[in-house]
Enzyme design. Structure first.
Site, PDB file in Angstrom:
ATOM      1  N   LYS A 193     -22.183  40.922 -31.773  1.00 12.18           N
ATOM      2  CA  LYS A 193     -23.303  40.057 -31.353  1.00 12.18           C
ATOM      3  C   LYS A 193     -22.821  39.039 -30.315  1.00 12.18           C
ATOM      4  O   LYS A 193     -21.637  38.943 -30.027  1.00 12.18           O
ATOM      5  CB  LYS A 193     -23.925  39.363 -32.571  1.00 12.18           C
TER       6      LYS A 193
HETATM    7  C1  LIG Z   1     -26.592  42.620 -37.080  1.00  7.49           C
HETATM    8  C2  LIG Z   1     -27.985  42.663 -37.549  1.00  7.49           C
HETATM    9  C3  LIG Z   1     -28.354  42.296 -38.855  1.00  7.49           C
HETATM   10  C4  LIG Z   1     -27.380  41.977 -39.946  1.00  7.49           C
HETATM   11  O1  LIG Z   1     -26.374  41.120 -39.644  1.00  7.49           O
HETATM   12  P1  LIG Z   1     -25.007  41.147 -40.474  1.00  7.49           P
HETATM   13  O2  LIG Z   1     -24.358  39.864 -40.041  1.00  7.49           O
HETATM   14  O3  LIG Z   1     -24.260  42.359 -40.023  1.00  7.49           O
HETATM   15  O4  LIG Z   1     -25.328  41.185 -41.913  1.00  7.49           O
HETATM   16  C5  LIG Z   1     -29.701  42.302 -39.181  1.00  7.49           C
HETATM   17  N1  LIG Z   1     -30.633  42.664 -38.291  1.00  7.49           N
HETATM   18  C6  LIG Z   1     -30.316  43.060 -37.046  1.00  7.49           C
HETATM   19  C7  LIG Z   1     -31.410  43.431 -36.113  1.00  7.49           C
HETATM   20  C8  LIG Z   1     -28.980  43.083 -36.632  1.00  7.49           C
HETATM   21  O5  LIG Z   1     -28.689  43.488 -35.404  1.00  7.49           O
END
Ligand SMILES: *Cc1c(COP(=O)(O)O)cnc(C)c1O
Length: 385
Positions: A193
């Site tokens: 991210k």
């Molecule tokens: C990455 C992500 C999540 C979950 O995040 P984590 O930190 O991996 O638990 C939820 N929704 C979307 C759309 C994501 O891209």
């Protein structure tokens, strides 16, 4: 040939490492003053009144559902094209998931696809609607909010892709996470991210009561009170341990100071992709972006009609990989996951299926050079012939 280009990657610099080392020398490994410092800085950055730092993005969504009082007998609406967690958070609290279709060109839930999902729900209250700002492009928040309000549902933005994106609604610009249209916005700091803490997440809201609730549930539902015996605590409600360590918040705080630079680089790389891909249109094109959205893209997703090209996606993926170029598919529609098919049968969502058939995510992260983008587009063009 230079090194392997993954589809996404963290940017960790020497001062990030120094910030973590300093935190390790401090008194707090778990909850300490850096958690609150990270929350305050994050809230200010996105223009929200409250931010609650949490152990990961999935936990933020679970806490949002609990704070909103979603539970057994309720319905939540999530788009089918998203990561599993968007839908699963409803199941964690016992609610049922109705999947909304998506626009096949942007991958986003729209007022039209939400309307169709809502019209099929009978006899059960819709408690939460979870738009996903897929790739970094922003959903039509005012329209979705109006529909949510009319159904008595809360809007919860699943926004891990859209940190740094800006929406313009009714002539006013809104950074994603400012809470102008939603009860909560949720972010993740997973390494792919825009900001990385390893595992980590953040909820933002402008509702003080919801913020307090999420904070309480983040740490077992435990309440302490000044003036009581020093060992005293009480648990009025069942919570979890969804705390994020101080050490990771030190990394988050250091990363947050670089957000503008990361976002600027993502925008520049996206513009270069757009220019180079324009020569390949319409055989390859970027996923489309709604007019109100000014995205800081997390995912550079292109659409290719593999059937018309006479090439399987697997062939393209393997060939790019052999040339040191990583790709990913975002996402296998969640309504097709066996868990959901077994629970509720297979929904008919042609937009999601069309999106899935054509999507491919190419490398995008701040450390990429312009030459890397040229290499990716050149390799893709050569494979397509
Ligand atoms: C990455 C992500 C999540 C979950 O995040 P984590 O930190 O991996 O638990 C939820 N929704 C979307 C759309 C994501 O891209």
């Amino acid at each position: 040939m230079s090194g392997f280009l993954p589809y996404g990657r963290q940017t960790i610099e020497d001062d990030d490492i120094a910030a973590v080392a300093e935190a390790l020398r401090g008194d707090f490994l778990t909850t300490g003053p850096t958690v609150e410092a990270f929350e305050t800085a994050f809230a200010q950055k996105v223009g929200a009144q409250h931010a609650i730092a949490v152990s990961n993005g999935t936990a933020t969504l679970h806490l949002a559902m609990m704070a909103l009082g979603v539970g057994e007998g309720d319905v939540c609406v999530a788009p089918s094209v998203t990561f599993l967690a968007t839908a699963n958070c409803a199941r964690y609290v016992g609610a049922e998931v109705v999947f909304a279709d998506v626009d096949p060109d942007s991958g986003l839930m729209t007022p039209d696809t939400l309307g169709r999902a809502l019209s099929g729900i009978r006899g059960k209250p819709v408690k939460a609607i979870l738009p996903v700002h897929l790739r970094g492009d922003i959903c039509d928040l005012p329209a979705l909010k109006a529909m949510a309000s009319a159904s008595g549902a809360a809007l919860v933005e699943d926004a891990p892709h859209a940190l740094g994106s800006v929406g313009t609604f009714n002539g006013v610009t809104h950074p994603v996470g400012d809470g102008a249209y939603s009860s909560f916005a949720s972010f993740s700091f997973h390494p792919v991210k825009t900001l990385a803490t390893g595992e980590g997440g953040m909820l933002t809201t402008n509702d003080g009561e919801l913020a307090a609730k999420a904070r309480l549930l983040r740490s077992h539902g435990m309440v302490r009170q000044p003036g009581r015996d020093p060992w005293w605590y009480e648990m009025p409600e069942l919570g979890f341990n969804y705390r994020i360590p101080d050490v990771l918040c030190a990394l988050g705080l250091s990363q947050l100071a670089k957000l503008d630079r990361f976002v600027a680089r993502r925008r520049a790389l996206t513009a270069l992709y757009a220019k180079l891909l324009a020569e390949r249109a319409p055989r390859v094109r970027l996923a489309s972006s709604p007019a109100h959205s000014d995205p800081a893209l997390h995912l550079l997703t292109v659409l290719i009609d593999f059937e018309a090209e006479g090439l399987s996606r697997r062939t393209v993926v393997d060939s790019l990989k052999s040339q040191g170029i990583g790709t990913q598919v975002h996402y296998i529609p969640v309504h097709r996951q066996p868990y959901y098919v077994n629970r509720q049968g297979l929904a008919d969502l042609p937009g999601a299926d069309t999106w899935y058939a054509r999507c491919l995510t190419l490398p995008l992260y701040p450390a990429m050079t312009d030459g890397d983008v040229e290499r990716v587009v050149g390799a893709l063009a050569a494979i397509l012939g």
